[in-house]
Design an enzyme around this catalytic site. Sequence first.
Site, PDB file in Angstrom:
ATOM      1  N   VAL A  35       0.808  -1.329  -0.227  1.00  0.00           N
ATOM      2  CA  VAL A  35       0.050   0.183  -0.168  1.00  0.00           C
ATOM      3  C   VAL A  35       0.970   1.014  -0.151  1.00  0.00           C
ATOM      4  CG1 VAL A  35      -1.872   1.208   1.290  1.00  0.00           C
ATOM      5  CG2 VAL A  35      -1.963  -1.306   1.135  1.00  0.00           C
ATOM      6  N   CYS A  36       2.003   1.131   0.828  1.00  0.00           N
ATOM      7  CA  CYS A  36       3.097   2.624   0.944  1.00  0.00           C
ATOM      8  C   CYS A  36       3.676   2.685  -0.683  1.00  0.00           C
ATOM      9  CB  CYS A  36       3.866   1.973   1.831  1.00  0.00           C
ATOM     10  SG  CYS A  36       3.509   2.112   3.562  1.00  0.00           S
ATOM     11  N   SER A  37       3.760   1.681  -1.441  1.00  0.00           N
ATOM     12  CA  SER A  37       4.383   1.659  -2.715  1.00  0.00           C
ATOM     13  C   SER A  37       3.642   2.140  -3.490  1.00  0.00           C
ATOM     14  CB  SER A  37       4.791   0.242  -3.062  1.00  0.00           C
ATOM     15  OG  SER A  37       5.883  -0.188  -2.356  1.00  0.00           O
ATOM     16  N   MET A  40       3.114   6.044  -2.767  1.00  0.00           N
ATOM     17  CA  MET A  40       4.053   6.829  -3.255  1.00  0.00           C
ATOM     18  C   MET A  40       4.339   6.934  -4.707  1.00  0.00           C
ATOM     19  SD  MET A  40       5.380   8.354  -0.501  1.00  0.00           S
ATOM     20  CE  MET A  40       3.855   8.359  -0.049  1.00  0.00           C
TER      21      MET A  40
END
Length: 153
Positions: A35-37, A40
Amino acid sequence: MDFLLKDQNGTDIRLSDFKGKKVLLSFHPLAWTSVCSDQMSSLEENRENFAALNTIALGLSVDSLPCKKAWADSLGISGTSLLCDFWPHGDVASQYGVFRDKHGTSERANIILDENGREMFRKIYPIKELPDINEIIERLKNPPALDSTDKDS
């Protein structure tokens, strides 16, 4: 409030250097998670949209510089600064009230600052939920009335 952090390339990024522009502070818990990937990558993919809206998007997490550099390279992120809120650990996230003491990471949150550095939007998302980048773009296109702050949680 001002801060100085290094990005994934070791460049000093000072918030006050962006006076006259809106700034999106996009907090994510940790690098190398799906999810962070995606969060960003959405900043990188929308760089032109942000530029057209006089906005600088910054990704922030408590990860170290070498970690952020390897992660940004693996994702192909070259035009978006991914800031290292590593030491003092989570200091900027704490200043903005989005540090999760129990986990040692930040919340997943988007905070938009106006051209004078005043908060004009804040939203904290469930940790496993990808923030809707279109919601942010719409908020930038149609900012709230002066002195209004949206504080969703």
